[in-house]
Every structure is written in C-alpha cells, then in structure tokens.
Design an enzyme around this catalytic site. Structure first.
Site, PDB file in Angstrom:
ATOM      1  N   ASP A 116      36.695   7.327   7.792  1.00 12.67           N
ATOM      2  CA  ASP A 116      36.491   8.562   7.026  1.00 12.67           C
ATOM      3  C   ASP A 116      36.655   9.768   7.936  1.00 12.67           C
ATOM      4  O   ASP A 116      36.482   9.667   9.151  1.00 12.67           O
ATOM      5  CB  ASP A 116      35.061   8.602   6.460  1.00 12.67           C
TER       6      ASP A 116
HETATM    7  N1  URA Z   1      32.634   2.535   6.596  1.00 11.65           N
HETATM    8  C1  URA Z   1      32.489   3.802   6.144  1.00 11.65           C
HETATM    9  O1  URA Z   1      31.706   4.053   5.241  1.00 11.65           O
HETATM   10  N2  URA Z   1      33.219   4.747   6.709  1.00 11.65           N
HETATM   11  C2  URA Z   1      34.079   4.542   7.730  1.00 11.65           C
HETATM   12  O2  URA Z   1      34.733   5.474   8.211  1.00 11.65           O
HETATM   13  C3  URA Z   1      34.221   3.221   8.178  1.00 11.65           C
HETATM   14  C4  URA Z   1      33.474   2.231   7.605  1.00 11.65           C
END
Ligand code: URA
Length: 237
Positions: A102
């Site tokens: 993310d």
């Molecule tokens: N899980 C998440 O919620 N976000 C990420 O960036 C990676 C794994």
C-alpha cells in the site's frame, strides 16, 4: 526488448512510432507484434540480442509512493523513483513490481525483469513467507495474536497468519504465506486493532538490509535460496 533491457515499454512505444524497429526486415507498427523464436529484431538497423538474464532488485519502499503505473494525485510511483535512481545499464529494462505494498506501507519490495518471478513469489501455492511488523493504535494482547493465527474472517474469506508475535505494547509481527489486497490491515481490523504504521521486513529468506529509498541487485544465489526460484540458463526474451 523490455526483458532484455534494451528499451522500456515507453521507449519501445516511441521507437515503434518513429519506425525505428524492424522484425524480420519489416518495420513494426504495433509494439505488441508477436515474435517467433527465430525472429530477427532490429533497432535503428542493428540486430538486437534478445537473450536475457533474470534479474531481481530489492528496494526499500518509502511511505507515500504507490505501486502502480501512474499517480496523478500523490507523491509519485515506486517506478518513477526506481528508474530515477538506476544506472544506465539497468534503466532500460521493463521492471515489474513483485506484488504490491500500500502507499503508506514501507519496506521490502522486489522488482524483476521476468514475469515468472512475479508469478512464483505471489502465487499462494508457492508458500513463500512475508514478514510484516505493524504498529497499532491499541495495546496488543496475546488473545489478538492467538486469533490471528487461528484464523479471522475478512471480506474475501478466512485469513490466517502462520505466526504472530507481540514485539512491544503496540507492535505486532505477522508472517503471512499469501498476499491478498490490504491483507494485514484487514486481518488486524478483524481483531479490532488499527494499523498506524506497516512495514515489510522480509520476503522468503530475503531480509531488508537497505536504507529507505535504496535498492540493490540480488545475486543468483539469493534468488535461488531466498525466493526458492530455480534459475535457468539465460533465455531469449
Ligand atoms: N498488507 C496490507 O494491508 N498492506 C500492505 O501494504 C501489505 C500487506
């Protein structure tokens, strides 16, 4: 051309429009023209070697960058940042991100010129671990860690951590064998923990060992032993 590190997809598109690429002596009009194994590809009248070596880069993703092709609204993409920092000999590959993080997540993100590495690392059947550490808005209790390992229900089914360890009052380490969209955040929300910060420390046997924003090329041995990916001899792109 992108796999072999000759032209990025954007550069290929521009070269095709400028009539600089020929396949078997004929000027190419579409950058997705299919090649046969014995096709001869020319760029500016010179035959280009299409054999390529599988490359993997480890990158310490900063917060704020998005793992996507474009980012009209935010701080930019990881690809913009990566291409800017690569030396000339690595700048003309088509780099694929291996999975996603993310925008707000920091930590280890891999890039490769070979889509088969992406498939291998991201396929749930490969069972390659991903280790995350989350800072939470609430105190983490042993009951949270137990529930995450037993399995919690998120919108696309059950999700289970292969391990969960409390690291500090508001910090938990989770090891997952899969990588569904927002999985860590959704799993923690399912046990009523909110994520303040999320960081990926390791993928398979590869530990993040770089400062924020830095990258390095993995050795063949790291690709083999860290990712469980067997290297074949150089192939034709
Ligand atoms: N899980 C998440 O919620 N976000 C990420 O960036 C990676 C794994």
């Amino acid at each position: 051309l992108g796999r072999a590190g000759i032209l990025t997809p954007t550069e290929t598109e521009l070269a095709v429009r400028a009539g600089r690429i020929k396949v078997d002596g004929v000027v190419v009009e579409d950058s997705l023209t299919a090649l046969r194994p014995d096709s001869v590809v020319e760029l500016d009248g010179r035959t280009v070697p299409l054999s390529y070596r599988r490359l993997v880069l480890a990158y310490h993703k900063p917060a704020g960058l998005i793992v996507a092709g474009t980012d009209p609204e935010g701080d930019g993409t990881v690809f913009d940042a990566l291409y800017r920092s690569l030396p000339e000999e690595l700048r003309h590959f088509h780099w694929h991100a291996v999975g996603r993080l993310d925008r707000a997540t920091t930590g280890l993100l891999l890039f490769t010129n070979d889509e088969r590495v992406v498939q291998h690392v991201t396929a749930p059947a490969t069972h390659l671990s991903k280790r995350y550490v989350a800072e939470t808005g609430e105190r983490v209790r042993p009951s949270h860690a137990d529930a995450l390992v037993s399995g919690v229900l998120i919108d696309d089914g059950e999700a289970r951590a292969s391990s969960a360890a409390i690291r500090a009052e508001q910090e938990i380490e989770l090891v997952l064998m899969e990588g569904r969209y927002h999985q860590v955040r959704r799993m923690l929300n399912a046990v009523r923990l909110t994520v303040v910060r999320l960081h990926r420390e390791a993928v398979g046997g590869l530990q993040l060992d770089l400062p924020v924003g830095a990258w390095r090329q993995l050795s063949d041995d790291e690709i083999r032993s860290g990712l469980g990916f067997d290297l074949e001899p150089a192939r034709r792109a």
